[in-house]
Design a protein around this motif. Structure first.
Motif, short mmCIF file in Angstrom:
data_model
loop_
_atom_site.label_atom_id
_atom_site.label_comp_id
_atom_site.label_asym_id
_atom_site.label_seq_id
_atom_site.Cartn_x
_atom_site.Cartn_y
_atom_site.Cartn_z
N PHE A 274 21.47 -10.49 -1.39
CA PHE A 274 22.83 -11.02 -1.28
C PHE A 274 23.19 -11.73 -2.58
N ALA A 275 22.20 -12.32 -3.18
CA ALA A 275 22.38 -12.98 -4.48
C ALA A 275 21.10 -12.82 -5.27
N ASP A 276 21.23 -12.62 -6.58
CA ASP A 276 20.09 -12.60 -7.48
C ASP A 276 20.46 -13.40 -8.71
N GLY A 277 20.10 -14.67 -8.71
CA GLY A 277 20.44 -15.54 -9.82
C GLY A 277 19.84 -15.10 -11.13
N PHE A 278 18.73 -14.36 -11.08
CA PHE A 278 18.11 -13.89 -12.32
C PHE A 278 19.03 -12.92 -13.06
N ARG A 279 19.82 -12.16 -12.29
CA ARG A 279 20.79 -11.25 -12.89
C ARG A 279 22.22 -11.80 -12.79
N ASN A 280 22.34 -13.07 -12.39
CA ASN A 280 23.65 -13.72 -12.22
C ASN A 280 24.53 -12.92 -11.28
N TYR A 281 23.93 -12.46 -10.20
CA TYR A 281 24.66 -11.65 -9.22
C TYR A 281 24.89 -12.44 -7.95
#
Length: 738
Positions: free
Chosen positions: A577-584
């Motif tokens: 739902f979110a992937d902060g490593f890819r700023n998603y």
């Protein structure tokens, strides 16, 4: 998850009141404010594991006298103890429940829960209402655990004991795999935000009339339950539609389909009885809240009543079958042949009793086999008869007992092993040879030669693919790994299947282009290896451009998963739902995006420094998602994207930059401007700015931004990168134990 469509029905997977409360719910300190707090002794990375990092549990398990252990467990089944006598003179049903409830917390949404680390020993699980009196089961096992010591973990012992219990009563099993290493502290898992346990009046989590669905990632229908309320939704025994709905939803979220649900319910309830012989107000508190002198026991009752079998656990009273200590065909016969009427147990619980049962169809008293008592069914059991789909399966199993035996054995094995991950992690003489699709089988790969690797990496770097594209592809493949249930990862190259490639976070069009080119260049190298090696080549190039001569030594020899072994539906919960490593970020949630970054780092098995350096490095390499609402360069705080540098940290902490929120971004997007000129310099998200605003993360960022630490940053990034790339290589890690 809808049992037919596979769609998650909870909508946004993060609800609650925001922040970590919504991710992790109530802490043990919330439930038991007077509990002893040991956290001060675990600061600065101090471990609570008494066996230390050098202890090799797999090696210890392989050295055990497995046959002797099983013989001791078999003897224990009928060694009734005065302080907690065995129902029917056999502890088997009790231990089946213990193993079931140890494993039954598993949920597909985030892979958390399950039997993998012996969490049933700790709060809150040791004090859940649904785990009532299992504290006694664990104490009954203590002499055996003490005897075999470090050779058998509590986590393995719970599951193995359940298997032995089934076998000792003539039931079928499919196998056993050991290798579950114990932990020594409660894991932080989000079990819900309710303020009440189920037995204190908490309402069900699904109320269709109010548009209320079961929140993801939760699986149980109420706080403190493993699955459903056996009396019915919210305790209503007349809501057949709601009961079947709750069963279907919660079992699906624990990876079980309708057939497995029927097999597990019927097989488990073939044995033993439920306990509701006295009103619940006669019981004391749970283990975590009881007086010191009770030594961790909870739900205490009078010793004389215990001796007579006057025990209350669920509040429901009675056996399901007339043969509660044997594997028989009687469950389906009694369920389907008799009409049932609603009655109340001595504890006041709703349950169903057969009308005019024959004497031979009555159960023996749990303590006095000369007495006969009526059998019963719960409202959940009645759905196997009343729900049309469950009824079809029940009728089939009743008419084909061999099919029922096989279905139960397989479902039990899946229940108790689903969270172990790849089959390579299984140890012991009873590991089944059959590969099961829920184990995500991957054929063995072939390790390429050093020259083949070097040649491939050279071709990749001359292919026209950018550092950013190659890094993003490798990260997309490897970062599906979950440390919770050991699913996902780069092995198998599942990323090449459309169902995974097309996740929005993966920038499908760009990823498709990269994968096609790597497939063209790889020769005899597996696609799984090619993706990781291409990422390694890109990182090496980026490091060299940054002035660092670093080798990214990732493992090789991965295999490529076959399409027929790919269960697309079971992979759906792995989509981030979110992937902060890819700023998603898929869409704004009530949980802060920085909290979701912490959650994802935890699933990847990362430490705080590893998370920090990985995020900073990925930003410098330009490895951010194009499909996030905030654009494809946000958070890339460098003028030289694609170069492995500490620019992200340097520029983030630059006091010459002033940050403000972007209008209409809902505090998700920020613009950084020059303090003097007002000129825009950077764009960033909450996930970026938290590394400057949070004091602990800022302290780490300062280390990586400091002059003289550029090489340390690059080296630490490569180590953390390699850890993620190789996280799922259990085929290598476990090879010496097989």
């Amino acid at each position: 998850m809808d049992a037919k469509t596979g769609e998650m029905s909870g909508g946004c997977p993060f609800h609650g009141d925001g922040g970590t409360r919504a991710l992790f719910g109530r802490t043990n300190k919330d439930w038991w404010p007077d509990a002893l707090d040991l956290s001060i002794l675990t600061q600065e990375g101090k471990s609570v594991d008494p066996l230390g990092e050098d202890f090799d549990y797999c090696e210890a398990f392989n050295a055990i006298d497995y046959d002797a252990l099983k013989a001791d467990l078999t003897a224990l089944m009928t060694d009734s103890q005065e302080w907690w006598p065995a129902d029917y003179g056999h502890y088997g049903p009790f231990f089946i429940r213990m193993a079931w409830h140890a494993a039954g917390t598993y949920r597909t949404s985030d892979g958390r829960g399950g039997a993998g680390s012996g969490q049933q020993r700790f709060a809150p699980l040791n004090s859940w209402p649904d785990n009532g009196n299992l504290d006694k089961a664990r104490r009954l096992l203590w002499p055996i655990k003490q005897k075999y010591g470090n050779h058998i973990s509590w986590a393995d012992l719970f599951v193995l004991t359940g298997n032995v219990a089934i076998e000792s009563m003539g039931g079928p099993t499919f196998g056993f795999g050991g290798g579950r290493k114990d932990v020594y502290e409660p894991e932080t898992v989000y079990w819900g935000t309710e303020d009440l346990w189920v037995d204190q009046g908490a309402e069900t989590r699904i109320i269709p009339d109010e548009g209320k669905a079961l929140e993801t990632p939760l699986a149980a229908i109420q706080m403190g339950l493993i699955y459903v309320n056996p009396e019915g939704p919210g305790g209503n025994p007349h809501d057949d539609e709601g009961m079947a709905r709750d069963m279907r939803e919660t079992f699906a979220r624990m990876a079980m389909n309708d057939e497995e649900t029927v097999a597990l319910t019927a097989g488990g309830h073939t044995f033993g009885k439920a306990h509701g012989a006295v009103p619940a107000d006669q019981l004391s508190g749970s283990p975590e809240s009881e007086a010191l002198e009770l030594m961790g026991f909870g739900w205490a009752t009078d010793a004389d009543q215990i001796g007579e079998g006057h025990i209350t656990t669920s509040g429901i009273e009675g056996a399901w079958t007339n043969t509660p200590d044997k594997w028989t065909e009687n469950y389906f016969r009694l369920l389907l042949d008799y009409d049932y009427e609603l009655v109340q147990s001595p504890a006041g619980a709703n349950q169903w009793q057969p009308i005019n049962p024959k004497e031979e169809d009555m159960a023996p008293d749990a303590r006095d086999p000369s007495k006969k008592v009526p059998t019963m069914m719960t409202t959940a059991d009645m759905q196997l008869k009343r729900d049309p789909e469950y009824r079809k399966i029940s009728e089939r199993f009743r008419n084909d007992h061999e099919a029922f035996k096989d279905a139960f054995a397989r479902a039990w094995f899946k229940l108790t092993h689903r969270d172990m991950g790849p089959k390579a992690r299984y140890l012991g003489p009873e590991v089944p040879s059959e590969d099961l699709i829920w184990q995500d089988p991957v054929p063995a790969g072939t390790k390429p030669s050093d020259s083949a690797v070097a040649d491939f990496k050279a071709k990749v770097m001359g292919s026209g693919l950018s550092v950013s594209e190659l890094v993003k592809a490798a990260w997309a493949s490897a970062s599906t790994y979950r440390n919770s249930d050991h699913r996902g990862g780069a092995n198998g190259a599942h990323i090449r299947f459309d169902e995974i490639r097309n996740w929005a976070v993966n920038d499908p069009e760009e990823l498709g282009k990269v994968l096609a080119k790597l497939d063209e260049l790889r020769g005899d190298i597996s696609m799984a290896d090619a993706i990781v090696l291409a990422g390694a080549a890109a990182v090496e190039k980026a490091a060299k451009d940054g002035g660092f001569d670093l080798s990214v030594t990732v493992s090789t020899g991965r295999g490529d998963a076959r399409r027929e072994d790919f269960d697309a539906e079971s992979w759906e919960p792995l989509e981030p739902f979110a992937d902060g490593f890819r700023n998603y970020l898929k869409t704004k949630a009530t949980v802060k995006t920085e909290d979701m970054l912490i959650d994802r780092a935890n699933l990847l098995g990362l430490s705080v420094p590893e998370m920090t350096v990985l995020l900073g490095g990925l930003r410098a390499l330009g490895a951010v998602s194009k499909h996030a609402d905030h654009g494809n360069s946000i958070g890339v705080l460098t003028d030289r994207p694609g170069v492995l540098s500490n620019d992200f940290f340097v520029n983030l902490l630059d006091m010459g930059t002033k940050w403000r929120t972007v209008d209409k971004s809902g505090d998700e997007e920020f613009v950084g401007t020059d303090r003097k000129s007002g000129e825009e310099k950077w764009r960033a998200t909450r996930t970026d700015l938290v590394f400057g605003s949070n004091s602990q993360l800022r302290a780490l960022s300062e280390v990586y931004a400091a002059n003289g630490n550029e090489a340390k940053f690059a080296s630490d990034f490569v180590k953390a990168w390699t850890k993620v790339m190789d996280a799922d290589r259990f085929d290598l890690k476990m090879a010496k134990y097989h």
